[in-house]
Design a protein around this motif. Structure first.
Motif, PDB file in Angstrom:
ATOM      1  N   GLN A   1      -1.901   4.698  -6.312  1.00 14.22           N
ATOM      2  CA  GLN A   1      -2.719   3.811  -5.472  1.00 14.22           C
ATOM      3  C   GLN A   1      -4.144   3.737  -6.023  1.00 14.22           C
ATOM      4  O   GLN A   1      -5.122   4.007  -5.325  1.00 14.22           O
ATOM      5  CB  GLN A   1      -2.711   4.291  -4.012  1.00 14.22           C
ATOM      6  CG  GLN A   1      -1.345   4.456  -3.385  1.00 14.22           C
ATOM      7  CD  GLN A   1      -0.579   3.150  -3.259  1.00 14.22           C
ATOM      8  OE1 GLN A   1      -1.150   2.059  -3.383  1.00 14.22           O
ATOM      9  NE2 GLN A   1       0.721   3.233  -3.018  1.00 14.22           N
TER      10      GLN A   1
ATOM     11  N   ALA B   1      -6.836   1.468  -4.108  1.00 19.83           N
ATOM     12  CA  ALA B   1      -7.302   2.053  -2.847  1.00 19.83           C
ATOM     13  C   ALA B   1      -8.257   3.213  -3.113  1.00 19.83           C
ATOM     14  O   ALA B   1      -9.310   3.328  -2.467  1.00 19.83           O
ATOM     15  CB  ALA B   1      -6.105   2.535  -2.025  1.00 19.83           C
TER      16      ALA B   1
ATOM     17  N   GLY C   1       0.149  -1.709   3.881  1.00 16.55           N
ATOM     18  CA  GLY C   1       1.152  -1.496   2.851  1.00 16.55           C
ATOM     19  C   GLY C   1       2.405  -0.906   3.459  1.00 16.55           C
ATOM     20  O   GLY C   1       2.446  -0.597   4.658  1.00 16.55           O
TER      21      GLY C   1
ATOM     22  N   ARG D   1      -0.531   5.925   2.807  1.00 13.85           N
ATOM     23  CA  ARG D   1      -1.649   5.414   3.611  1.00 13.85           C
ATOM     24  C   ARG D   1      -2.294   6.509   4.453  1.00 13.85           C
ATOM     25  O   ARG D   1      -3.532   6.632   4.497  1.00 13.85           O
ATOM     26  CB  ARG D   1      -1.182   4.269   4.508  1.00 13.85           C
ATOM     27  CG  ARG D   1      -0.665   3.035   3.762  1.00 13.85           C
ATOM     28  CD  ARG D   1       0.037   2.071   4.711  1.00 13.85           C
ATOM     29  NE  ARG D   1       1.085   2.773   5.432  1.00 13.85           N
ATOM     30  CZ  ARG D   1       1.713   2.274   6.505  1.00 13.85           C
ATOM     31  NH1 ARG D   1       1.385   1.089   6.965  1.00 13.85           N
ATOM     32  NH2 ARG D   1       2.665   2.969   7.110  1.00 13.85           N
TER      33      ARG D   1
ATOM     34  N   ALA E   1      -4.048   8.957   2.215  1.00  7.64           N
ATOM     35  CA  ALA E   1      -5.316   8.380   1.746  1.00  7.64           C
ATOM     36  C   ALA E   1      -6.392   8.490   2.818  1.00  7.64           C
ATOM     37  O   ALA E   1      -7.560   8.748   2.502  1.00  7.64           O
ATOM     38  CB  ALA E   1      -5.109   6.919   1.349  1.00  7.64           C
TER      39      ALA E   1
ATOM     40  N   PHE F   1      -2.247  -1.069  -0.143  1.00  5.84           N
ATOM     41  CA  PHE F   1      -1.375  -0.034  -0.700  1.00  5.84           C
ATOM     42  C   PHE F   1      -0.071  -0.693  -1.135  1.00  5.84           C
ATOM     43  O   PHE F   1       0.386  -1.661  -0.511  1.00  5.84           O
ATOM     44  CB  PHE F   1      -1.096   1.063   0.334  1.00  5.84           C
ATOM     45  CG  PHE F   1      -2.290   1.922   0.637  1.00  5.84           C
ATOM     46  CD1 PHE F   1      -2.414   3.182   0.064  1.00  5.84           C
ATOM     47  CD2 PHE F   1      -3.294   1.460   1.474  1.00  5.84           C
ATOM     48  CE1 PHE F   1      -3.525   3.972   0.336  1.00  5.84           C
ATOM     49  CE2 PHE F   1      -4.410   2.241   1.745  1.00  5.84           C
ATOM     50  CZ  PHE F   1      -4.517   3.495   1.179  1.00  5.84           C
ATOM     51  N   TYR F   2       0.521  -0.149  -2.206  1.00  2.68           N
ATOM     52  CA  TYR F   2       1.683  -0.795  -2.805  1.00  2.68           C
ATOM     53  C   TYR F   2       2.846   0.192  -2.976  1.00  2.68           C
ATOM     54  O   TYR F   2       2.648   1.406  -3.025  1.00  2.68           O
ATOM     55  CB  TYR F   2       1.312  -1.377  -4.169  1.00  2.68           C
ATOM     56  CG  TYR F   2       0.155  -2.337  -4.106  1.00  2.68           C
ATOM     57  CD1 TYR F   2       0.341  -3.654  -3.681  1.00  2.68           C
ATOM     58  CD2 TYR F   2      -1.141  -1.928  -4.448  1.00  2.68           C
ATOM     59  CE1 TYR F   2      -0.730  -4.540  -3.608  1.00  2.68           C
ATOM     60  CE2 TYR F   2      -2.216  -2.812  -4.376  1.00  2.68           C
ATOM     61  CZ  TYR F   2      -2.000  -4.120  -3.952  1.00  2.68           C
ATOM     62  OH  TYR F   2      -3.056  -4.984  -3.875  1.00  2.68           O
TER      63      TYR F   2
ATOM     64  N   LEU G   1       5.581   2.235  -4.987  1.00  3.07           N
ATOM     65  CA  LEU G   1       5.418   2.952  -6.252  1.00  3.07           C
ATOM     66  C   LEU G   1       6.482   2.523  -7.259  1.00  3.07           C
ATOM     67  O   LEU G   1       7.604   2.178  -6.878  1.00  3.07           O
ATOM     68  CB  LEU G   1       5.519   4.464  -6.025  1.00  3.07           C
ATOM     69  CG  LEU G   1       4.230   5.192  -5.612  1.00  3.07           C
ATOM     70  CD1 LEU G   1       3.661   4.645  -4.318  1.00  3.07           C
ATOM     71  CD2 LEU G   1       4.471   6.689  -5.498  1.00  3.07           C
TER      72      LEU G   1
ATOM     73  N   SER H   1       9.056   3.852  -1.912  1.00  7.53           N
ATOM     74  CA  SER H   1       8.295   4.616  -0.923  1.00  7.53           C
ATOM     75  C   SER H   1       8.795   6.055  -0.883  1.00  7.53           C
ATOM     76  O   SER H   1       9.896   6.303  -0.380  1.00  7.53           O
ATOM     77  CB  SER H   1       8.425   3.982   0.464  1.00  7.53           C
ATOM     78  OG  SER H   1       7.963   4.867   1.461  1.00  7.53           O
TER      79      SER H   1
END
Length: 319
Positions: free
Chosen positions: A12, A15, A36, A42, A45, A185-186, A188, A218
């Protein structure tokens, strides 16, 4: 142990860069929207960002203590809000409901009372930190009344920052979105997903292709799916990995699913079987039948009847 709070967060970069620069340049926004897919970091983070923000306020030798307090959620300047169930006059998070063995049909939500508690929390000056921090997980679960109450707080947050976590901007009230700085957020890639699962001690998941496909990049979803997979009776799962051999077999399987699994587990099973059957037979009809089953389950149709109809229909499909 590294002093970089974001060292644990994999895949990420955007972010991390946005949040790190906000702290370094002393331009922390009053509100953020972390958007995301579930399980891609998330919430992690948010903890890393708070640690970075708070660490500038404490001496180097107590950083470890700060980290522990943040992880345990007992820092006086932090309020972490999760969706809850209402049960016998108490509010229970999903984890607390699971510990009590409660089976709920409707998902947990962030309630108006919780938003009022946020307002009360932010009315006090921050202790042991440069500002108060509030994190709302699954912000999309707020009812309209709760969202409108939160809007008033976002308009005048005071000496505070709020972090809303949601899957998409569209899932949150537009007036809330407009007052937040968006942090994307994306999912992986395969390498990053493998790295996270290995680092967290979940290497065994790498052998389960259906679970990995279901996770869609994810790590959190992969771990949750694997745990759910372990909770399904092995004999039931084995019988479901092939088409029902007869109408009677279909009815027996439906009865067992209804008896052994709660609604949440049944919804997960629909997802799992969609992935598994597609890998095996590539039949769109099967996927459509299961998608229909999901809709009926979400609308609280009688689960046994839903599974009877679904599994009988699979008998009629020529693999």
């Amino acid at each position: 142990m590294t002093n970089d709070p974001f060292a644990q967060l994999v895949g990420q970069r955007q972010a991390i860069e946005l949040l790190t620069q906000a702290v370094r340049q002393n331009r922390v926004a009053p509100a953020y929207l972390f958007v995301g897919p579930d399980g891609v970091g998330r919430s992690l983070a948010a903890r890393c960002f708070i640690e970075l923000l708070f660490s500038s306020f404490v001496k180097t030798q107590v950083i470890t203590s700060l980290r522990n307090r943040l992880r345990q959620g007992n820092h006086p300047a932090l309020l972490w809000v999760q969706p809850t169930y209402q049960y016998q006059g108490q509010r229970l998070t999903a984890a607390e409901a699971a510990e009590k063995g409660l089976k709920r049909k409707a998902p947990p939500v962030i309630r108006l009372e919780q938003v009022r508690e946020i307002t009360q929390f932010l009315s006090r000056p921050p202790l042991e930190a440069p500002r108060n921090l509030v994190v709302l997980e699954e912000a999309q679960t707020m009812a309209e009344a709760a969202a409108n109450a939160l809007l008033k707080t976002l308009e005048e947050p005071g000496q505070a920052t709020l972090i809303l976590i949601a899957p998409t901007p569209e899932s949150v009230l537009p007036t809330l979105v407009s007052r937040c700085q968006r942090i994307p957020f994306y999912s992986l890639d395969t390498q990053s997903l493998t790295q996270v699962l290995t680092q967290t001690g979940h290497q065994e998941l790498l052998q389960h292709q259906t679970v990995l496909s279901l996770a869609s990049g994810s790590p959190g979803s992969a771990i949750a799916s694997y745990e759910q997979l372990q909770a399904i009776p092995p004999e039931l799962l084995q019988n479901l990995t092939k088409a029902p051999s007869s109408y009677r077999n279909a009815l027996e399987l439906a009865k067992k699913i209804d008896h052994d699994l709660d609604t949440e587990a049944q919804l997960w099973l629909v997802d799992y079987l969609q992935q598994y059957y597609w890998q095996q037979w590539h039949q769109p009809k099967i996927i459509n039948q299961l998608e229909q089953a999901r809709k009926y389950l979400l609308f609280y149709a009688q689960p046994r009847l839903v599974w009877e109809c679904t599994l009988i229909s699979l008998c009629q499909i020529n693999y």
